[in-house]
Design a protein around this motif. Structure first.
Motif, short mmCIF file in Angstrom:
data_model
loop_
_atom_site.label_atom_id
_atom_site.label_comp_id
_atom_site.label_asym_id
_atom_site.label_seq_id
_atom_site.Cartn_x
_atom_site.Cartn_y
_atom_site.Cartn_z
N TYR A 145 0.80 -1.21 0.00
CA TYR A 145 0.00 0.00 0.00
C TYR A 145 0.83 1.27 0.00
O TYR A 145 0.28 2.36 0.13
N ARG A 146 2.15 1.15 -0.12
CA ARG A 146 3.04 2.30 -0.13
C ARG A 146 2.82 3.19 1.10
O ARG A 146 2.94 4.41 1.03
N CYS A 147 2.49 2.56 2.21
CA CYS A 147 2.31 3.28 3.47
C CYS A 147 2.54 2.28 4.60
O CYS A 147 1.62 1.54 4.98
N ALA A 148 3.75 2.25 5.13
CA ALA A 148 4.07 1.29 6.19
C ALA A 148 3.16 1.48 7.39
O ALA A 148 2.78 0.51 8.05
N GLY A 149 2.80 2.74 7.68
CA GLY A 149 1.94 2.99 8.83
C GLY A 149 0.63 2.22 8.76
O GLY A 149 0.22 1.57 9.73
N HIS A 150 -0.04 2.26 7.62
CA HIS A 150 -1.30 1.53 7.48
C HIS A 150 -1.08 0.03 7.36
O HIS A 150 -1.94 -0.77 7.78
N GLU A 151 0.05 -0.37 6.82
CA GLU A 151 0.35 -1.80 6.76
C GLU A 151 0.55 -2.36 8.17
O GLU A 151 0.04 -3.44 8.50
N TYR A 152 1.26 -1.62 9.01
CA TYR A 152 1.42 -2.06 10.39
C TYR A 152 0.08 -2.04 11.13
O TYR A 152 -0.20 -2.92 11.96
N ARG A 153 -0.75 -1.06 10.87
CA ARG A 153 -2.06 -1.01 11.51
C ARG A 153 -2.90 -2.24 11.12
O ARG A 153 -3.54 -2.86 11.97
N MET A 154 -2.90 -2.57 9.84
CA MET A 154 -3.63 -3.76 9.39
C MET A 154 -3.12 -5.01 10.09
O MET A 154 -3.90 -5.84 10.56
N ALA A 155 -1.80 -5.14 10.14
CA ALA A 155 -1.20 -6.34 10.72
C ALA A 155 -1.49 -6.44 12.22
O ALA A 155 -1.75 -7.52 12.74
N ALA A 156 -1.44 -5.31 12.92
CA ALA A 156 -1.71 -5.32 14.35
C ALA A 156 -3.11 -5.84 14.65
O ALA A 156 -3.33 -6.52 15.66
N GLY A 157 -4.06 -5.55 13.76
CA GLY A 157 -5.43 -5.99 13.94
C GLY A 157 -5.69 -7.42 13.50
O GLY A 157 -6.84 -7.88 13.53
N GLY A 158 -4.65 -8.12 13.04
CA GLY A 158 -4.79 -9.52 12.67
C GLY A 158 -5.31 -9.76 11.27
O GLY A 158 -5.79 -10.84 10.95
N HIS A 159 -5.18 -8.76 10.38
CA HIS A 159 -5.78 -8.87 9.05
C HIS A 159 -4.83 -9.43 8.00
O HIS A 159 -5.26 -9.69 6.86
N VAL A 160 -3.55 -9.60 8.32
CA VAL A 160 -2.60 -10.23 7.41
C VAL A 160 -1.68 -11.14 8.22
O VAL A 160 -1.57 -11.01 9.45
N HIS A 161 -1.00 -12.07 7.52
CA HIS A 161 -0.15 -13.05 8.18
C HIS A 161 1.33 -12.71 8.11
O HIS A 161 2.14 -13.37 8.79
N PHE A 162 1.70 -11.75 7.27
CA PHE A 162 3.12 -11.39 7.22
C PHE A 162 3.30 -9.99 6.67
O PHE A 162 2.44 -9.45 5.97
N LEU A 163 4.45 -9.42 7.03
CA LEU A 163 4.94 -8.16 6.46
C LEU A 163 6.39 -8.39 6.06
O LEU A 163 7.14 -9.09 6.75
N MET A 164 6.80 -7.77 4.95
CA MET A 164 8.20 -7.85 4.53
C MET A 164 8.65 -6.50 4.02
O MET A 164 7.99 -5.88 3.19
N TYR A 165 9.79 -6.03 4.55
CA TYR A 165 10.42 -4.79 4.10
C TYR A 165 11.91 -5.04 3.93
O TYR A 165 12.52 -5.77 4.71
N ASN A 166 12.49 -4.42 2.90
CA ASN A 166 13.93 -4.53 2.69
C ASN A 166 14.66 -3.28 3.17
O ASN A 166 15.63 -3.37 3.93
N LYS A 167 14.19 -2.11 2.77
CA LYS A 167 14.79 -0.85 3.21
C LYS A 167 14.19 -0.47 4.56
O LYS A 167 12.97 -0.45 4.73
#
Length: 270
Positions: free
Chosen positions: A192-214
């Motif tokens: 989503y080109r927004c780590a903040g919202h990706e972390y928010r989604m993940a915190a709520g249990g809506h995804v099973h993984f996150l991956m970042y390189n930079k």
């Protein structure tokens, strides 16, 4: 500075400097930094200036390191502040979305003491609520009326049932094609080109993984602590722990160590 005061500072800056400019930016208000997808706007610069000043007014001994300050002076990331409290600030996380008029951006801050992350805040200006965490206290969604909902990362599932968020744009060109192919082994992935919202989604249990390189600290320090406090397993690609000093080496977040190892072996490896 307590986390509630920090959250209030972020919220006020968003109301005064960010939201009045959303979908109202003139051509000269948007500038390119390192490339077409790396932008800065007047909202970023003004919000960071206001946030920094407010933090310094309440806590003069605190070091504030913002994304735009580092863009102007990269040496800031090299300075050592082991004996100081440091607050990393991302005034508009998801600037590309913001500049394009997409309502998917956030304001983030993380508190680091003696090299350890102790608190983090991710504010959503559109929804007017926070994701907040303090070390040892869990991760919470906090609403303006004071209501709080504890967050929990997703439970483990089989690899082929996993859905997650992966930022592939900063992967090395030599390895990107293979990792993109490997992602066919999971159920779904997006970015989503927004780590903040990706972390928010993940915190709520809506995804099973996150991956970042930079890994820039203003993008990931708050979110990584939130993941751990929500019950996730986090580690860099080599299995080591992540902290604010790391700007490379990747970060992979999963429900538990077994899921992390499956993702690392089957998907995010070459």
């Amino acid at each position: 500075m307590n986390i509630e005061r920090l959250a209030a500072i972020l919220r006020q800056a968003a109301k005064d400097e960010i939201m009045p400019r959303f979908r109202r930016l003139d051509e000269g208000d948007i500038r390119t930094k390192t490339g077409a997808f790396d932008l800065v706007t007047e909202a970023d610069e003004n919000a960071e200036r206001v946030i920094t000043a407010a933090i310094n007014a309440h806590s003069p001994d605190t070091v504030v390191i913002g994304e735009e300050a580092v863009a102007a002076n990269p040496a800031l990331l090299m300075w050592k502040f082991d004996d100081r409290t440091v607050i990393y600030v991302d005034p508009v996380d998801g600037t590309y979305n913001f500049a394009a008029g997409l309502p998917l951006f956030a304001v983030m801050a993380a508190v680091v003491q003696n090299g350890e992350t102790v608190a983090g805040v991710i504010y959503d200006p559109m929804g007017d609520d926070f994701m907040m965490t303090e070390r040892g206290c869990g991760t919470w969604q906090v609403f303006p009326d004071g209501r709080r909902v504890r967050q929990k990362f997703a439970d483990p599932v089989a690899l082929f049932d996993m859905g997650g968020l992966a930022s592939v744009s900063y992967l090395p060109e030599a390895t990107r094609p293979q990792i993109l192919g490997n992602l066919a082994k999971v159920k779904m992935f997006a970015n989503y080109r927004c780590a903040g919202h990706e972390y928010r989604m993940a915190a709520g249990g809506h995804v099973h993984f996150l991956m970042y390189n930079k890994l820039m600290p203003w993008d990931h320090v708050a979110g990584e602590l939130m993941m751990r406090e929500a019950g996730a397993y986090t580690a860099r690609f080599d299995g080591s722990g992540y902290n604010a000093s790391h700007t490379d080496g990747g970060l992979l977040v999963a429900p538990d160590k077994g899921s992390w190892e499956a993702l690392r072996h089957e998907v995010f490896t070459v």
